[in-house]
Design a protein around this motif. Structure first.
Motif, PDB file in Angstrom:
ATOM      1  N   ASP A   8      61.347  31.685  39.348  1.00 39.09           N
ATOM      2  CA  ASP A   8      59.740  31.568  39.260  1.00 39.09           C
ATOM      3  C   ASP A   8      59.113  31.932  38.105  1.00 39.09           C
ATOM      4  O   ASP A   8      58.258  31.752  37.617  1.00 39.09           O
ATOM      5  CB  ASP A   8      58.942  32.017  40.450  1.00 39.09           C
ATOM      6  CG  ASP A   8      59.429  31.389  41.782  1.00 39.09           C
ATOM      7  OD1 ASP A   8      58.835  30.138  41.901  1.00 39.09           O
ATOM      8  OD2 ASP A   8      60.047  31.910  42.698  1.00 39.09           O
ATOM      9  N   LYS A   9      60.060  33.129  37.521  1.00 33.72           N
ATOM     10  CA  LYS A   9      59.855  33.572  36.229  1.00 33.72           C
ATOM     11  C   LYS A   9      61.180  33.892  35.559  1.00 33.72           C
ATOM     12  O   LYS A   9      61.780  34.491  35.877  1.00 33.72           O
ATOM     13  CB  LYS A   9      58.799  34.685  36.496  1.00 33.72           C
ATOM     14  CG  LYS A   9      58.483  35.482  35.117  1.00 33.72           C
ATOM     15  CD  LYS A   9      57.288  36.589  35.394  1.00 33.72           C
ATOM     16  CE  LYS A   9      56.840  37.278  34.107  1.00 33.72           C
ATOM     17  NZ  LYS A   9      55.977  38.348  34.434  1.00 33.72           N
ATOM     18  N   LEU A  10      60.832  33.561  34.206  1.00 26.15           N
ATOM     19  CA  LEU A  10      61.746  34.047  33.148  1.00 26.15           C
ATOM     20  C   LEU A  10      61.210  34.739  31.994  1.00 26.15           C
ATOM     21  O   LEU A  10      60.307  34.020  31.429  1.00 26.15           O
ATOM     22  CB  LEU A  10      62.535  32.760  32.671  1.00 26.15           C
ATOM     23  CG  LEU A  10      63.460  32.926  31.516  1.00 26.15           C
ATOM     24  CD1 LEU A  10      64.620  33.856  31.817  1.00 26.15           C
ATOM     25  CD2 LEU A  10      63.921  31.642  31.155  1.00 26.15           C
ATOM     26  N   THR A  11      61.763  35.936  31.705  1.00 20.83           N
ATOM     27  CA  THR A  11      61.060  36.702  30.459  1.00 20.83           C
ATOM     28  C   THR A  11      62.565  37.003  29.520  1.00 20.83           C
ATOM     29  O   THR A  11      63.539  37.366  29.771  1.00 20.83           O
ATOM     30  CB  THR A  11      60.618  38.029  31.051  1.00 20.83           C
ATOM     31  OG1 THR A  11      59.432  37.814  31.864  1.00 20.83           O
ATOM     32  CG2 THR A  11      59.954  38.687  29.822  1.00 20.83           C
ATOM     33  N   PHE A  65      73.536  38.058  17.444  1.00 16.39           N
ATOM     34  CA  PHE A  65      72.734  37.801  18.500  1.00 16.39           C
ATOM     35  C   PHE A  65      72.734  38.545  19.721  1.00 16.39           C
ATOM     36  O   PHE A  65      73.704  38.760  20.027  1.00 16.39           O
ATOM     37  CB  PHE A  65      72.788  36.031  18.972  1.00 16.39           C
ATOM     38  CG  PHE A  65      71.792  35.594  19.901  1.00 16.39           C
ATOM     39  CD1 PHE A  65      70.450  35.111  19.275  1.00 16.39           C
ATOM     40  CD2 PHE A  65      71.982  35.480  20.998  1.00 16.39           C
ATOM     41  CE1 PHE A  65      69.748  34.528  20.180  1.00 16.39           C
ATOM     42  CE2 PHE A  65      71.171  34.873  21.875  1.00 16.39           C
ATOM     43  CZ  PHE A  65      70.030  34.509  21.434  1.00 16.39           C
ATOM     44  N   ALA A  66      71.638  38.864  20.496  1.00 13.61           N
ATOM     45  CA  ALA A  66      71.492  39.419  21.603  1.00 13.61           C
ATOM     46  C   ALA A  66      69.981  38.949  22.313  1.00 13.61           C
ATOM     47  O   ALA A  66      69.057  39.355  21.623  1.00 13.61           O
ATOM     48  CB  ALA A  66      71.771  40.887  21.475  1.00 13.61           C
ATOM     49  N   ALA A  67      70.213  38.815  23.285  1.00 12.30           N
ATOM     50  CA  ALA A  67      68.867  38.648  24.093  1.00 12.30           C
ATOM     51  C   ALA A  67      68.889  39.010  25.552  1.00 12.30           C
ATOM     52  O   ALA A  67      70.158  39.186  26.201  1.00 12.30           O
ATOM     53  CB  ALA A  67      68.769  37.041  24.290  1.00 12.30           C
ATOM     54  N   LEU A  68      67.838  39.951  25.962  1.00  9.44           N
ATOM     55  CA  LEU A  68      67.523  40.232  27.465  1.00  9.44           C
ATOM     56  C   LEU A  68      66.902  39.252  28.236  1.00  9.44           C
ATOM     57  O   LEU A  68      65.918  38.946  27.734  1.00  9.44           O
ATOM     58  CB  LEU A  68      66.724  41.604  27.320  1.00  9.44           C
ATOM     59  CG  LEU A  68      66.633  42.316  28.460  1.00  9.44           C
ATOM     60  CD1 LEU A  68      67.774  42.408  29.346  1.00  9.44           C
ATOM     61  CD2 LEU A  68      65.517  43.460  28.571  1.00  9.44           C
ATOM     62  N   ILE A  69      67.758  38.944  29.125  1.00  2.00           N
ATOM     63  CA  ILE A  69      67.011  37.921  30.104  1.00  2.00           C
ATOM     64  C   ILE A  69      66.655  38.555  31.609  1.00  2.00           C
ATOM     65  O   ILE A  69      67.514  39.172  32.205  1.00  2.00           O
ATOM     66  CB  ILE A  69      68.154  36.671  30.514  1.00  2.00           C
ATOM     67  CG1 ILE A  69      68.647  36.260  29.227  1.00  2.00           C
ATOM     68  CG2 ILE A  69      67.792  35.744  31.364  1.00  2.00           C
ATOM     69  CD1 ILE A  69      70.054  35.257  29.226  1.00  2.00           C
ATOM     70  N   GLU A  70      65.316  38.300  31.786  1.00  2.00           N
ATOM     71  CA  GLU A  70      64.959  38.834  33.035  1.00  2.00           C
ATOM     72  C   GLU A  70      64.411  37.747  33.998  1.00  2.00           C
ATOM     73  O   GLU A  70      63.617  36.809  33.740  1.00  2.00           O
ATOM     74  CB  GLU A  70      63.747  39.699  32.904  1.00  2.00           C
ATOM     75  CG  GLU A  70      63.126  40.198  34.298  1.00  2.00           C
ATOM     76  CD  GLU A  70      61.873  40.993  34.046  1.00  2.00           C
ATOM     77  OE1 GLU A  70      61.200  41.642  35.027  1.00  2.00           O
ATOM     78  OE2 GLU A  70      61.370  41.223  33.080  1.00  2.00           O
ATOM     79  N   THR A  71      65.142  37.563  34.992  1.00  2.00           N
ATOM     80  CA  THR A  71      65.108  36.369  36.083  1.00  2.00           C
ATOM     81  C   THR A  71      64.243  37.043  37.427  1.00  2.00           C
ATOM     82  O   THR A  71      64.531  37.917  37.639  1.00  2.00           O
ATOM     83  CB  THR A  71      66.003  35.687  36.346  1.00  2.00           C
ATOM     84  OG1 THR A  71      67.253  36.417  36.575  1.00  2.00           O
ATOM     85  CG2 THR A  71      66.475  34.816  35.035  1.00  2.00           C
ATOM     86  N   ALA A  72      63.545  36.100  37.719  1.00  2.00           N
ATOM     87  CA  ALA A  72      62.750  36.723  38.793  1.00  2.00           C
ATOM     88  C   ALA A  72      62.300  35.502  39.883  1.00  2.00           C
ATOM     89  O   ALA A  72      61.886  34.131  39.556  1.00  2.00           O
ATOM     90  CB  ALA A  72      61.304  37.409  38.955  1.00  2.00           C
ATOM     91  N   VAL A  73      62.788  35.402  41.292  1.00  2.00           N
ATOM     92  CA  VAL A  73      62.425  34.537  42.158  1.00  2.00           C
ATOM     93  C   VAL A  73      61.357  35.275  43.193  1.00  2.00           C
ATOM     94  O   VAL A  73      61.301  36.559  43.466  1.00  2.00           O
ATOM     95  CB  VAL A  73      63.652  34.457  43.112  1.00  2.00           C
ATOM     96  CG1 VAL A  73      63.038  33.199  44.233  1.00  2.00           C
ATOM     97  CG2 VAL A  73      64.587  33.538  42.335  1.00  2.00           C
ATOM     98  N   GLU A  74      60.194  34.494  43.483  1.00  2.00           N
ATOM     99  CA  GLU A  74      59.058  35.102  44.115  1.00  2.00           C
ATOM    100  C   GLU A  74      59.566  35.731  45.396  1.00  2.00           C
ATOM    101  O   GLU A  74      60.413  35.154  45.963  1.00  2.00           O
ATOM    102  CB  GLU A  74      58.058  33.842  44.535  1.00  2.00           C
ATOM    103  CG  GLU A  74      56.713  34.669  45.076  1.00  2.00           C
ATOM    104  CD  GLU A  74      55.722  33.477  45.065  1.00  2.00           C
ATOM    105  OE1 GLU A  74      54.656  33.842  45.724  1.00  2.00           O
ATOM    106  OE2 GLU A  74      55.788  32.264  44.534  1.00  2.00           O
ATOM    107  N   GLY A  75      58.858  36.999  45.797  1.00  2.00           N
ATOM    108  CA  GLY A  75      59.523  37.514  46.941  1.00  2.00           C
ATOM    109  C   GLY A  75      60.753  38.351  46.952  1.00  2.00           C
ATOM    110  O   GLY A  75      61.195  39.073  47.803  1.00  2.00           O
TER     111      GLY A  75
END
Length: 356
Positions: A8-11, A65-75
């Motif tokens: 639901d969200k990707l940062t 290259f380096a990237a921080l990936i934050e993934t979230a599913v509602e709840g």
């Protein structure tokens, strides 16, 4: 069935890249480094009463290259994954500190491939993180080379320099990393991030890196350099965002970004929303690949990506060509920039294939 859970969200926070970009116009959801710093360092100057732009706490560029990936599913809780670690012992740890990244929350590091500009910051980052109570998994391809060299054109047969050695498994474990090795595709980060297996080479014009060389030690013989243009240990990462489609991280695209995209579509049967990373189209050797690459991404691929972020080794000429084809959909990304992608499950149900 899709191999990962739709998020639901990707940062995304870019922590190492060749470029620093403070001023160009960005699409909605993209945030420059400067406004982030005003929030991270809000202390007001005694004289003027406003925050000071403290340049000692801004990110530095580096060839990598380096990237921080934050993934979230509602709840559910968020998962933090670091995709590549830059070229050296200084750039990543400096930029992590500058952006006040919660390093103890990073549960997995994915190394895209064994080239020092993508692995060089690993040990210094793990040392920085050693006070954390949680373990950090280091996800890597098992085929680590003894050495890799560069043989420039036009003959591509004489090695002029070798890249520094990649970290060994032993050194990674000594620094606190928990090593997981795989050449097969697999889901990580609570099933929200896909790490590819070896990428099939199916595109005629993407023929690898002609000057790629690898050092081989044969038992009882003196070692030697042999051609290795395909870099088969390279992997990409993919996240499926509800109502958007796939966000693809291809750190160097030695396989060719068209091969990467074709494989991701074959695995997921989902549209491509965003392409991020090095496209390896810089320099005379790769210039002939720019027109067919842009043609595929902008005209043959349907639906075409909403955004493409050519970074690291993409090269100036490819950025010009992609901007001509995609307009503001070609985003001038760089280190310190943040991207917020918010999903829409209602939209997903309307326009995409059913989710399982």
């Amino acid at each position: 069935m899709p191999p990962t859970t739709v998020v639901d969200k990707l940062t995304i926070t870019f922590l190492v890249d060749n470029c620093i970009e403070w001023m160009s116009k960005l699409p909605p959801g993209f945030v420059h480094e400067l406004p982030q710093h005003v929030q991270l360092y809000p202390e007001a100057d005694e004289v003027t009463g406003v925050p000071v732009v403290d340049l000692d706490h801004f990110c530095c560029g580096a060839h990598g290259f380096a990237a921080l990936i934050e993934t979230a599913v509602e709840g559910e809780g968020s998962h933090y994954t670091l995709f590549d670690v830059g070229p050296d012992s200084q750039s990543l740890v400096r930029n992590v500190s500058a952006m006040k990244i919660p390093v103890d929350k990073i549960e997995r590091i994915i190394l895209s491939h064994w080239h020092r500009d993508h692995t060089g910051g690993l040990l210094s980052f793990l040392n920085l993180r050693q006070t954390a109570q949680s373990k950090c998994i280091v996800d890597l391809h098992p085929d680590r080379p003894l050495a890799r060299g560069i043989a420039p054109g036009p003959t591509f047969d004489k090695v002029v320099c070798a890249l520094p050695s990649d970290p060994s498994v032993e050194h990674i474990e000594e620094a606190g990393g928990t090593v997981e090795q795989s050449s097969e595709g697999h889901a990580v980060a609570g099933n929200t991030v896909w790490v590819s297996g070896e990428i099939p080479r199916v595109t005629s014009f993407e023929t690898g890196m002609m000057g790629g060389m690898r050092w081989y030690d044969e038992p009882g013989k003196r070692g030697s350099w042999l051609k290795e243009q395909h870099i088969m240990d390279e992997r990409y990462a993919a996240i499926d965002v509800a109502g958007k489609g796939l966000v693809i991280f291809s750190a160097c695209s030695h396989a060719g970004i068209v091969n990467v995209i074709k494989d991701a579509i074959a695995v997921f049967s989902r549209p491509i929303y965003m392409i991020i990373g090095g496209l390896h189209l810089a320099g005379p050797e790769f210039a002939p690949r720019i027109p067919p690459t842009v043609e595929f991404l902008s005209r043959q691929l349907r639906p075409s990506p909403t955004y493409i972020l050519p970074m690291h080794c993409s090269g100036f000429q490819s950025k010009l060509a992609l901007e001509a084809a995609f307009g503001e959909g070609c985003v001038p990304a760089g280190v310190g920039l943040k991207v917020n992608v918010v999903g829409d499950r209602g939209q997903d149900e309307r326009i995409f294939p059913p989710l399982y």
